[in-house]
Design an enzyme around this catalytic site. Structure first.
Site, PDB file in Angstrom:
ATOM      1  N   HIS A 132       0.860  -1.177   0.000  1.00  0.00           N
ATOM      2  CA  HIS A 132       0.000   0.000   0.000  1.00  0.00           C
ATOM      3  C   HIS A 132       0.899   1.231   0.000  1.00  0.00           C
ATOM      4  O   HIS A 132       2.142   1.103  -0.046  1.00  0.00           O
ATOM      5  CB  HIS A 132      -0.951  -0.027   1.214  1.00  0.00           C
ATOM      6  CG  HIS A 132      -0.259  -0.250   2.525  1.00  0.00           C
ATOM      7  ND1 HIS A 132       0.619   0.667   3.068  1.00  0.00           N
ATOM      8  CD2 HIS A 132      -0.290  -1.303   3.388  1.00  0.00           C
ATOM      9  CE1 HIS A 132       1.073   0.212   4.215  1.00  0.00           C
ATOM     10  NE2 HIS A 132       0.552  -0.995   4.426  1.00  0.00           N
ATOM     11  N   HIS A 178       4.098   1.278   2.164  1.00  0.00           N
ATOM     12  CA  HIS A 178       5.270   0.570   1.628  1.00  0.00           C
ATOM     13  C   HIS A 178       5.914   1.388   0.503  1.00  0.00           C
ATOM     14  O   HIS A 178       7.137   1.456   0.392  1.00  0.00           O
ATOM     15  CB  HIS A 178       4.861  -0.775   1.031  1.00  0.00           C
ATOM     16  CG  HIS A 178       4.279  -1.739   2.011  1.00  0.00           C
ATOM     17  ND1 HIS A 178       2.953  -2.108   2.006  1.00  0.00           N
ATOM     18  CD2 HIS A 178       4.857  -2.438   3.030  1.00  0.00           C
ATOM     19  CE1 HIS A 178       2.737  -2.990   2.962  1.00  0.00           C
ATOM     20  NE2 HIS A 178       3.858  -3.207   3.608  1.00  0.00           N
ATOM     21  N   GLN A 207       6.095 -14.911  12.758  1.00  0.00           N
ATOM     22  CA  GLN A 207       5.608 -13.768  13.535  1.00  0.00           C
ATOM     23  C   GLN A 207       4.089 -13.777  13.703  1.00  0.00           C
ATOM     24  O   GLN A 207       3.522 -12.822  14.211  1.00  0.00           O
ATOM     25  CB  GLN A 207       6.108 -12.454  12.941  1.00  0.00           C
ATOM     26  CG  GLN A 207       5.534 -12.072  11.587  1.00  0.00           C
ATOM     27  CD  GLN A 207       6.242 -10.855  11.005  1.00  0.00           C
ATOM     28  OE1 GLN A 207       7.345 -10.937  10.501  1.00  0.00           O
ATOM     29  NE2 GLN A 207       5.603  -9.692  11.081  1.00  0.00           N
ATOM     30  N   GLY A 214       8.404   1.377   8.780  1.00  0.00           N
ATOM     31  CA  GLY A 214       7.376   2.405   8.948  1.00  0.00           C
ATOM     32  C   GLY A 214       7.117   2.702  10.423  1.00  0.00           C
ATOM     33  O   GLY A 214       7.148   1.800  11.265  1.00  0.00           O
ATOM     34  N   GLN A 215       6.825   3.966  10.696  1.00  0.00           N
ATOM     35  CA  GLN A 215       6.538   4.386  12.076  1.00  0.00           C
ATOM     36  C   GLN A 215       5.225   3.807  12.586  1.00  0.00           C
ATOM     37  O   GLN A 215       5.005   3.727  13.788  1.00  0.00           O
ATOM     38  CB  GLN A 215       6.517   5.928  12.133  1.00  0.00           C
ATOM     39  CG  GLN A 215       6.066   6.548  13.449  1.00  0.00           C
ATOM     40  CD  GLN A 215       6.979   6.189  14.620  1.00  0.00           C
ATOM     41  OE1 GLN A 215       8.150   5.866  14.441  1.00  0.00           O
ATOM     42  NE2 GLN A 215       6.444   6.239  15.834  1.00  0.00           N
ATOM     43  N   LYS A 216       4.333   3.361  11.687  1.00  0.00           N
ATOM     44  CA  LYS A 216       3.081   2.778  12.182  1.00  0.00           C
ATOM     45  C   LYS A 216       3.375   1.606  13.119  1.00  0.00           C
ATOM     46  O   LYS A 216       2.713   1.442  14.135  1.00  0.00           O
ATOM     47  CB  LYS A 216       2.175   2.306  11.040  1.00  0.00           C
ATOM     48  CG  LYS A 216       0.812   1.853  11.576  1.00  0.00           C
ATOM     49  CD  LYS A 216      -0.068   1.281  10.517  1.00  0.00           C
ATOM     50  CE  LYS A 216       0.317  -0.103  10.127  1.00  0.00           C
ATOM     51  NZ  LYS A 216      -0.066  -1.155  11.116  1.00  0.00           N
ATOM     52  N   VAL A 218       1.828   6.646   6.723  1.00  0.00           N
ATOM     53  CA  VAL A 218       1.026   7.201   5.623  1.00  0.00           C
ATOM     54  C   VAL A 218      -0.437   6.905   5.930  1.00  0.00           C
ATOM     55  O   VAL A 218      -0.779   5.792   6.370  1.00  0.00           O
ATOM     56  CB  VAL A 218       1.447   6.595   4.268  1.00  0.00           C
ATOM     57  CG1 VAL A 218       0.575   7.128   3.139  1.00  0.00           C
ATOM     58  CG2 VAL A 218       2.916   6.901   3.993  1.00  0.00           C
TER      59      VAL A 218
HETATM   60  O1  PAF Z   1       6.512  -4.853   9.029  1.00  0.00           O
HETATM   61  C1  PAF Z   1       6.433  -5.911   8.367  1.00  0.00           C
HETATM   62  O2  PAF Z   1       5.839  -5.971   7.288  1.00  0.00           O
HETATM   63  C2  PAF Z   1       7.103  -7.162   8.896  1.00  0.00           C
HETATM   64  O3  PAF Z   1       7.012  -7.248  10.270  1.00  0.00           O
HETATM   65  C3  PAF Z   1       8.571  -7.300   8.433  1.00  0.00           C
HETATM   66  C4  PAF Z   1       9.440  -6.180   8.979  1.00  0.00           C
HETATM   67  C5  PAF Z   1       8.636  -7.301   6.910  1.00  0.00           C
HETATM   68  C6  PAF Z   1       9.152  -8.622   8.946  1.00  0.00           C
HETATM   69  O4  PAF Z   1       8.440  -9.706   8.460  1.00  0.00           O
END
Ligand code: PAF
Length: 293
Positions: A34, A37, A61, A150-152, A179
């Site tokens: 989006h 990014h 994650q 990103g700061q989000k 953003v």
């Molecule tokens: O922020 C993200 O999209 C993810 O946490 C990252 C940094 C790409 C790690 O998988």
């Protein structure tokens, strides 16, 4: 933009630029790109000779009850967007390439990963362990001079900075502003989960953060600023998972805003989407008056 799937191909593509001393920028993503990014890619394009984007939906994650299976994926569209934003190389590995059989290592940042989203009652520290492990691998594989986040995802950025400093990764971490949609909703791949009514309520999160920041800048205590935010959330019908004021660097809880920069962070489930957002309030303390000579 060239697309590579394996670390051998990635290394081969980066060998010449590295040998020639060209500046390499890395934008790690999980795809479903989006405007947030794209702002990272454009920042990298502006500062680096070679822009590498990684796209990997990192299973490590996601908790067992989270949205790994349904996480939005659209590789072809992401390739178009990343190309238009100036990426040179896309590294999009398969799960088995990143976590081959026998993989048994994890990178853990203590303390910072146990609060806010890392509280064991919420996503838990395992979430950040998954993030730091993949980011460490990507930094080792790509060897960027600069990596963009990103700061989000403010807590993620704090944790990654800590890891990079503690483990001496030779990389500069750049954290770019959040953003937003015109109505203030922070851009997120998970906004795709919002049903129309929930999408209407969701900007209440940004209004809540604005109310807290305004109260902080007007001299309120953290408790009063959070109460102002809470009132906005209530009027949007949003129940926060957490709403907290913490030191923006070490994430310790704060009671006033006259010290170091403060992070006011919120997470809330709005319909099917778990949304996070934050605002940073710089110190509201007035600089001491210089003595007259
Ligand atoms: O922020 C993200 O999209 C993810 O946490 C990252 C940094 C790409 C790690 O998988």
């Amino acid at each position: 933009m060239k697309v590579v799937r394996t670390k051998d191909d990635l290394k081969e593509e980066l060998a010449a630029p590295r040998r020639d001393g060209r500046i390499i920028g890395l934008v790690p993503t999980m795809g479903s790109l989006h405007a947030g990014h794209l702002s990272l890619l454009r920042a990298a394009r502006g500062e680096c000779d070679v822009v590498v984007m990684s796209l990997f939906v990192n299973p490590a994650q996601f908790g067992p009850d989270e949205d790994l299976a349904g996480y939005p994926r659209d590789l072809e569209h992401d390739i178009e967007l990343a190309t238009a934003a100036g990426a040179d190389l896309l590294y999009s590995p398969a799960d088995a390439e990143v976590y081959p059989e026998g993989f048994a290592t994890a990178v853990t940042v203590s303390g910072l990963t146990e609060v806010l989203c890392g509280d064991p009652a919420r996503r838990g520290p395992e979430h950040f362990r998954g993030v730091t492990t993949i980011v460490a691998k990507l930094l080792n594989l790509v060897g960027p001079d600069v990596a963009y986040f990103g700061q989000k995802d403010a807590q993620q950025a704090v944790v990654i900075r800590r890891m990079v400093e503690d483990l001496d990764f030779p990389v500069r971490i750049e954290v770019m502003p959040t953003v937003r949609e015109p109505d203030g909703l922070a851009m997120s791949s998970r906004n795709a989960y919002l049903a129309p009514g929930d999408r209407e309520r969701a900007p209440g999160i940004h209004r809540a953060l604005n109310a807290a920041a305004a109260a902080a800048r007007a001299g309120s205590t953290a408790a009063d600023a959070l109460a102002a935010a809470r009132a906005e959330l209530d009027s949007a019908g949003i129940e926060p998972e957490y709403l907290e004021a913490r030191d923006a660097i070490d994430l310790t809880p704060i009671e006033t805003f006259n010290g170091r920069p403060a992070l006011i962070a919120v997470a809330a489930r709005v319909g099917d989407a778990r949304l996070i957002d934050n605002v940073v309030v710089e110190s509201t303390q007035r600089p001491e008056r210089q003595e007259q000579r």
